[in-house]
Design a protein around this motif. Structure first.
Motif, short mmCIF file in Angstrom:
data_model
loop_
_atom_site.label_atom_id
_atom_site.label_comp_id
_atom_site.label_asym_id
_atom_site.label_seq_id
_atom_site.Cartn_x
_atom_site.Cartn_y
_atom_site.Cartn_z
N GLN A 13 -2.88 -4.81 6.97
CA GLN A 13 -1.87 -5.83 7.25
C GLN A 13 -0.67 -5.79 6.32
N CYS A 14 -0.79 -5.17 5.15
CA CYS A 14 0.29 -5.23 4.16
C CYS A 14 1.35 -4.17 4.43
N PRO A 15 2.57 -4.36 3.92
CA PRO A 15 3.60 -3.32 4.02
C PRO A 15 3.08 -2.01 3.43
N THR A 16 3.25 -0.91 4.17
CA THR A 16 2.67 0.37 3.77
C THR A 16 3.72 1.47 3.76
N LEU A 17 3.72 2.25 2.70
CA LEU A 17 4.60 3.40 2.55
C LEU A 17 3.75 4.66 2.49
N VAL A 18 4.00 5.60 3.38
CA VAL A 18 3.29 6.88 3.39
C VAL A 18 4.30 7.97 3.03
N MET A 19 4.01 8.74 1.98
CA MET A 19 4.90 9.81 1.53
C MET A 19 4.13 11.13 1.52
N HIS A 20 4.83 12.19 1.90
CA HIS A 20 4.18 13.50 1.97
C HIS A 20 5.25 14.58 1.85
N ARG A 21 4.97 15.60 1.06
CA ARG A 21 5.91 16.71 0.97
C ARG A 21 5.68 17.68 2.13
N PHE A 66 7.13 6.05 7.02
CA PHE A 66 6.79 7.42 6.64
C PHE A 66 8.02 8.10 6.04
N VAL A 67 7.85 8.65 4.85
CA VAL A 67 8.92 9.39 4.17
C VAL A 67 8.44 10.82 3.95
N GLU A 68 9.10 11.76 4.61
CA GLU A 68 8.76 13.17 4.45
C GLU A 68 9.72 13.80 3.45
N LEU A 69 9.17 14.35 2.39
CA LEU A 69 9.96 14.86 1.27
C LEU A 69 10.04 16.37 1.30
N GLU A 70 11.10 16.91 0.71
CA GLU A 70 11.19 18.35 0.52
C GLU A 70 10.22 18.77 -0.58
N GLY A 71 9.84 20.04 -0.56
CA GLY A 71 8.99 20.57 -1.62
C GLY A 71 7.60 20.92 -1.15
N ASP A 72 6.80 21.50 -2.06
CA ASP A 72 5.46 21.94 -1.70
C ASP A 72 4.38 21.49 -2.69
N ALA A 73 4.75 20.72 -3.70
CA ALA A 73 3.76 20.24 -4.65
C ALA A 73 2.91 19.15 -4.00
N ARG A 75 1.59 12.19 8.59
CA ARG A 75 2.21 11.60 9.78
C ARG A 75 1.18 10.80 10.57
N GLU A 76 -0.03 11.33 10.66
CA GLU A 76 -1.09 10.64 11.39
C GLU A 76 -1.40 9.29 10.75
N LEU A 77 -1.46 9.24 9.42
CA LEU A 77 -1.69 7.98 8.74
C LEU A 77 -0.63 6.95 9.11
N ALA A 78 0.63 7.37 9.01
CA ALA A 78 1.73 6.45 9.27
C ALA A 78 1.73 5.96 10.71
N GLU A 79 1.33 6.82 11.64
CA GLU A 79 1.29 6.44 13.05
C GLU A 79 0.21 5.41 13.34
N GLN A 80 -0.88 5.45 12.58
CA GLN A 80 -2.01 4.58 12.88
C GLN A 80 -2.05 3.29 12.07
N ILE A 81 -1.23 3.19 11.02
CA ILE A 81 -1.15 1.96 10.23
C ILE A 81 0.00 1.12 10.77
N PRO A 82 -0.25 -0.11 11.17
CA PRO A 82 0.81 -0.93 11.78
C PRO A 82 2.06 -1.03 10.90
N ASP A 83 3.21 -0.68 11.50
CA ASP A 83 4.53 -0.82 10.86
C ASP A 83 4.68 -0.02 9.57
N LEU A 141 0.84 -1.19 0.00
CA LEU A 141 0.00 0.00 0.00
C LEU A 141 0.88 1.24 0.00
N LEU A 142 0.55 2.19 -0.88
CA LEU A 142 1.26 3.46 -0.97
C LEU A 142 0.26 4.60 -0.84
N LEU A 143 0.55 5.54 0.07
CA LEU A 143 -0.31 6.72 0.26
C LEU A 143 0.56 7.96 0.07
N PHE A 144 0.16 8.85 -0.85
CA PHE A 144 0.95 10.06 -1.12
C PHE A 144 0.07 11.29 -0.94
#
Length: 263
Positions: A208-216, A239-246, A228-236, A125-128
């Protein structure tokens, strides 16, 4: 890469427009944000590069949600069950039993719910730039103003979604065309009515699946704290915080986003 053929999946009486590109071993299904048009995306060079990049390491599938783009427009305000059914229809149409699933912005709420509801069909699962819920009071005012200027030179889309493009006349022309071909001002507000009632926080702990949360970090449309809230509440979740504003991944620096997704 040439734009792929647009095909249709069917959920009941509703037709969902989708595209498939690439031949990777992993089928990756990506849901767009609040509005979309799968064919007009290809007319923007950076969106074209983004989808070409995704298809270099996956069999990438994307579609227009009901009420938008090339999917049926007169389908009313959907329920979350409608959204999940539409996604299942697309997976069945492309012959995918189990997929990597991604969602940008509003698309993230649907894929998060899908991963929690149908774990057997989601391998990753990927959430951007996404969220589990939003501050509706602030959103109401912004969305009314956005709808008022939809498809005009005063549109809020550029500053909200791709701030680095402010002042780019060619991009503004493309954005106005994209707005006209994706939905109407009323359609935009209908999408907002769906979003403002959505809260997937109760199901995040079931993913249950491996999850990657990305956010600028400087995202102007969806505050990074929601990511950040998403990553904290999804098990394991990672969270990758990226530079930028897009807000959307295709604008701004694509390379770190693509490489992290491929990894």
């Amino acid at each position: 890469m040439a734009a792929p053929e647009t095909r249709y999946a069917r959920n009941g009486d509703v037709h969902i427009a989708y595209q498939v590109l690439g031949e990777g071993d992993v089928t990756f299904v990506g849901l767009p944000g609040i509005v979309s048009n799968v064919e007009v995306f290809w007319e923007d060079p950076e969106s074209r590069a983004w989808m070409t990049g995704l298809s270099s390491f996956s069999r990438f599938v994307t579609y227009d949600k009901r009420g938008q783009g090339l999917s049926d427009r007169d389908s009313g305000v959907p329920t979350l069950d409608d959204r999940l059914g539409d996604l299942t229809a697309v997976l069945d149409a492309v012959g995918a039993d189990r997929v990597a699933l991604g969602g940008v912005s509003e698309g993230g709420t649907t894929v998060a719910m899908y991963a929690a509801t149908y774990p057997e069909r989601v391998s990753r699962l990927l959430l951007f730039g996404s969220f589990a819920h939003l501050d509706t009071a602030r959103g109401d005012s912004f969305m009314e103003s956005w709808a008022k200027h939809w498809g005009t030179r005063e549109t809020l889309s550029v500053a909200a979604i791709a701030p680095g493009k402010v002042g780019d006349a060619d991009f503004l022309r493309w954005m106005n065309h994209f707005e006209h071909q994706s939905t109407t001002p009323g359609g935009l507000l209908a999408s907002w009515r769906w979003i403002r009632e959505t809260d997937v926080r109760p199901v995040l702990g079931s993913i249950q699946c491996p999850t990657l949360v990305m956010h600028r970090r400087g995202d102007r449309l969806v505050w990074v704290g929601y990511g950040r809230e998403l990553a904290e509440q999804i098990p394991d979740a990672r969270f990758v915080e990226l530079e930028g504003d897009a807000h959307a991944p295709q604008w701004g620096d694509q390379e770190p986003v693509l490489s992290t997704i491929e990894e």
